[in-house]
Design a protein around this motif. Sequence first.
Motif, PDB file in Angstrom:
ATOM      1  N   THR A  11       0.861  -1.005  -0.181  1.00  0.00           N
ATOM      2  CA  THR A  11      -0.102   0.000   0.020  1.00  0.00           C
ATOM      3  C   THR A  11       0.951   1.323   0.006  1.00  0.00           C
ATOM      4  OG1 THR A  11      -0.046   0.008   2.516  1.00  0.00           O
ATOM      5  CG2 THR A  11      -1.986  -0.967   1.144  1.00  0.00           C
ATOM      6  N   PRO A  12       0.672   2.248  -0.936  1.00  0.00           N
ATOM      7  CA  PRO A  12      -0.362   2.402  -1.807  1.00  0.00           C
ATOM      8  C   PRO A  12      -0.009   1.429  -3.153  1.00  0.00           C
ATOM      9  CG  PRO A  12       1.037   4.312  -2.011  1.00  0.00           C
ATOM     10  CD  PRO A  12       1.276   3.362  -0.629  1.00  0.00           C
ATOM     11  N   GLN A  13      -1.014   1.244  -4.035  1.00  0.00           N
ATOM     12  CA  GLN A  13      -0.533   0.551  -5.174  1.00  0.00           C
ATOM     13  C   GLN A  13       0.736   0.973  -5.656  1.00  0.00           C
ATOM     14  OE1 GLN A  13      -3.846   0.597  -8.110  1.00  0.00           O
ATOM     15  NE2 GLN A  13      -2.858  -0.839  -9.311  1.00  0.00           N
ATOM     16  N   LEU A  14       1.595  -0.135  -6.188  1.00  0.00           N
ATOM     17  CA  LEU A  14       2.937   0.248  -6.819  1.00  0.00           C
ATOM     18  C   LEU A  14       2.664   1.081  -8.250  1.00  0.00           C
ATOM     19  CD1 LEU A  14       5.666  -1.129  -6.342  1.00  0.00           C
ATOM     20  CD2 LEU A  14       5.339  -2.675  -8.104  1.00  0.00           C
ATOM     21  N   ALA A  15       3.665   2.069  -8.150  1.00  0.00           N
ATOM     22  CA  ALA A  15       3.618   3.088  -9.357  1.00  0.00           C
ATOM     23  C   ALA A  15       3.987   2.188 -10.580  1.00  0.00           C
ATOM     24  CB  ALA A  15       4.775   4.189  -9.034  1.00  0.00           C
ATOM     25  N   SER A  16       3.673   2.661 -11.628  1.00  0.00           N
ATOM     26  CA  SER A  16       3.846   1.900 -12.887  1.00  0.00           C
ATOM     27  C   SER A  16       5.451   1.896 -13.479  1.00  0.00           C
ATOM     28  CB  SER A  16       3.115   2.603 -14.185  1.00  0.00           C
ATOM     29  OG  SER A  16       4.044   3.959 -14.426  1.00  0.00           O
ATOM     30  N   THR A  17       6.247   2.830 -12.895  1.00  0.00           N
ATOM     31  CA  THR A  17       7.726   2.607 -12.881  1.00  0.00           C
ATOM     32  C   THR A  17       8.365   1.934 -12.033  1.00  0.00           C
ATOM     33  OG1 THR A  17       8.163   4.903 -11.882  1.00  0.00           O
ATOM     34  CG2 THR A  17       7.831   5.010 -14.425  1.00  0.00           C
ATOM     35  N   HIS A  18       7.720   1.331 -10.927  1.00  0.00           N
ATOM     36  CA  HIS A  18       8.606   0.783  -9.783  1.00  0.00           C
ATOM     37  C   HIS A  18       8.326  -0.780  -9.854  1.00  0.00           C
ATOM     38  CE1 HIS A  18       7.830   4.585  -7.105  1.00  0.00           C
ATOM     39  NE2 HIS A  18       8.708   4.648  -8.230  1.00  0.00           N
ATOM     40  N   GLN A  19       9.367  -1.561  -9.606  1.00  0.00           N
ATOM     41  CA  GLN A  19       9.277  -3.143  -9.556  1.00  0.00           C
ATOM     42  C   GLN A  19       9.513  -3.614  -8.279  1.00  0.00           C
ATOM     43  OE1 GLN A  19      12.157  -3.488 -12.891  1.00  0.00           O
ATOM     44  NE2 GLN A  19      10.274  -3.911 -14.322  1.00  0.00           N
ATOM     45  N   LEU A  20       9.105  -5.021  -8.204  1.00  0.00           N
ATOM     46  CA  LEU A  20       9.392  -5.517  -6.886  1.00  0.00           C
ATOM     47  C   LEU A  20      10.351  -6.770  -7.177  1.00  0.00           C
ATOM     48  CD1 LEU A  20       5.675  -6.166  -5.787  1.00  0.00           C
ATOM     49  CD2 LEU A  20       7.217  -4.635  -4.970  1.00  0.00           C
ATOM     50  N   GLY A  21      11.418  -7.100  -6.460  1.00  0.00           N
ATOM     51  CA  GLY A  21      12.098  -8.314  -6.292  1.00  0.00           C
ATOM     52  C   GLY A  21      12.167  -8.786  -5.185  1.00  0.00           C
ATOM     53  N   LEU A  22      12.196 -10.392  -5.353  1.00  0.00           N
ATOM     54  CA  LEU A  22      12.142 -11.434  -4.528  1.00  0.00           C
ATOM     55  C   LEU A  22      13.432 -11.677  -4.077  1.00  0.00           C
ATOM     56  CD1 LEU A  22      10.626 -13.117  -2.577  1.00  0.00           C
ATOM     57  CD2 LEU A  22      10.292 -14.827  -4.300  1.00  0.00           C
ATOM     58  N   PHE A  23      13.722 -11.813  -2.833  1.00  0.00           N
ATOM     59  CA  PHE A  23      15.125 -12.302  -2.385  1.00  0.00           C
ATOM     60  C   PHE A  23      14.679 -13.451  -1.440  1.00  0.00           C
ATOM     61  CE2 PHE A  23      15.805  -7.914  -3.945  1.00  0.00           C
ATOM     62  CZ  PHE A  23      17.052  -8.121  -4.387  1.00  0.00           C
ATOM     63  N   ASN A  48      15.657   3.353 -11.603  1.00  0.00           N
ATOM     64  CA  ASN A  48      16.977   3.493 -11.367  1.00  0.00           C
ATOM     65  C   ASN A  48      17.737   2.199 -10.690  1.00  0.00           C
ATOM     66  OD1 ASN A  48      16.881   5.656 -13.203  1.00  0.00           O
ATOM     67  ND2 ASN A  48      16.630   7.060 -11.422  1.00  0.00           N
ATOM     68  N   GLY A  49      16.787   1.352 -10.023  1.00  0.00           N
ATOM     69  CA  GLY A  49      17.343   0.255  -9.231  1.00  0.00           C
ATOM     70  C   GLY A  49      17.437   0.870  -7.761  1.00  0.00           C
ATOM     71  N   LYS A  50      17.244   2.006  -7.441  1.00  0.00           N
ATOM     72  CA  LYS A  50      17.173   2.496  -5.997  1.00  0.00           C
ATOM     73  C   LYS A  50      16.094   1.796  -5.261  1.00  0.00           C
ATOM     74  CE  LYS A  50      16.982   6.447  -3.273  1.00  0.00           C
ATOM     75  NZ  LYS A  50      16.635   7.947  -2.920  1.00  0.00           N
ATOM     76  N   LYS A  51      16.598   1.011  -3.886  1.00  0.00           N
ATOM     77  CA  LYS A  51      15.475   0.589  -3.198  1.00  0.00           C
ATOM     78  C   LYS A  51      14.643   1.618  -2.592  1.00  0.00           C
ATOM     79  CE  LYS A  51      16.008  -1.166   1.124  1.00  0.00           C
ATOM     80  NZ  LYS A  51      16.524  -1.633   2.205  1.00  0.00           N
ATOM     81  N   LEU A  52      13.194   1.436  -2.449  1.00  0.00           N
ATOM     82  CA  LEU A  52      12.292   2.405  -1.806  1.00  0.00           C
ATOM     83  C   LEU A  52      11.689   1.833  -0.739  1.00  0.00           C
ATOM     84  CD1 LEU A  52      10.658   3.148  -5.297  1.00  0.00           C
ATOM     85  CD2 LEU A  52      12.179   4.464  -4.125  1.00  0.00           C
ATOM     86  N   ALA A  53      11.453   0.443  -0.597  1.00  0.00           N
ATOM     87  CA  ALA A  53      10.949  -0.031   0.629  1.00  0.00           C
ATOM     88  C   ALA A  53      11.289  -1.706   0.748  1.00  0.00           C
ATOM     89  CB  ALA A  53       9.409  -0.059   0.439  1.00  0.00           C
ATOM     90  N   SER A  54      10.937  -2.154   1.647  1.00  0.00           N
ATOM     91  CA  SER A  54      11.094  -3.554   1.827  1.00  0.00           C
ATOM     92  C   SER A  54      10.351  -4.132   3.009  1.00  0.00           C
ATOM     93  CB  SER A  54      12.725  -3.896   2.261  1.00  0.00           C
ATOM     94  OG  SER A  54      12.904  -5.309   2.427  1.00  0.00           O
ATOM     95  N   THR A  55      10.059  -5.377   2.646  1.00  0.00           N
ATOM     96  CA  THR A  55       9.283  -6.218   3.758  1.00  0.00           C
ATOM     97  C   THR A  55      10.006  -6.634   4.992  1.00  0.00           C
ATOM     98  OG1 THR A  55       9.539  -8.233   2.840  1.00  0.00           O
ATOM     99  CG2 THR A  55       7.659  -7.056   1.849  1.00  0.00           C
TER     100      THR A  55
END
Length: 181
Positions: free
Chosen positions: A102-114, A149-156
């Motif tokens: 939350t909020p919904q992911l922006a169109s230019t943002h992506q998620l990565g699973l580690f 640009n690959g900058k980390k915005l948030a993390s679980t």
Amino acid sequence: MRVALILLILLSATFAHATVYKWVDENGKVHFSDEPIKNAEVVEFKENTQNNIKLPEVTVIPSAPSEPEEKAIDYKMNIVSPTEEESVRNNEGDVTIITNITPQLASTHQLGLFMDGKQMGSKQTIGLFKLTNIDRGEHNFVVKAFDKNGKKLASTPSRKIFVHRTSVNQPRFIRPQPRNN
């Protein structure tokens, strides 16, 4: 009263352009001053002795149109499934990670699973990750949001789960043996 004060300041400013006086003392040393002294002569300055500073013309370098900066989004993320320290029993090693954002992911943002500190697969825009052939044992999962640009915005927060699989040393099918009477 104010007008008189302003006129006095303006008149003193015209006299502030001080005259320079030059004199030589009894030892032959030359002195300069802005106060008149006995036997001092007024120094006349030529125009070429005055300091004139000419600044170079300012040239404007056209810049490339900059992209508007994205407004920082404060994502709240957590892994919904599997729960903390849940045991996943699957002989094929299939694990599905579901993330709430939350909020919904922006169109230019992506998620990565580690998994255990290593990125699994490529980044994606949805919070559903399906993994196959995961080794049995304890694993820690983290989902991170990145900008373009690959900058980390948030993390679980890290999520620990246990994968249970049948050992490869055991046969898959046990054939029943006939009884000897």
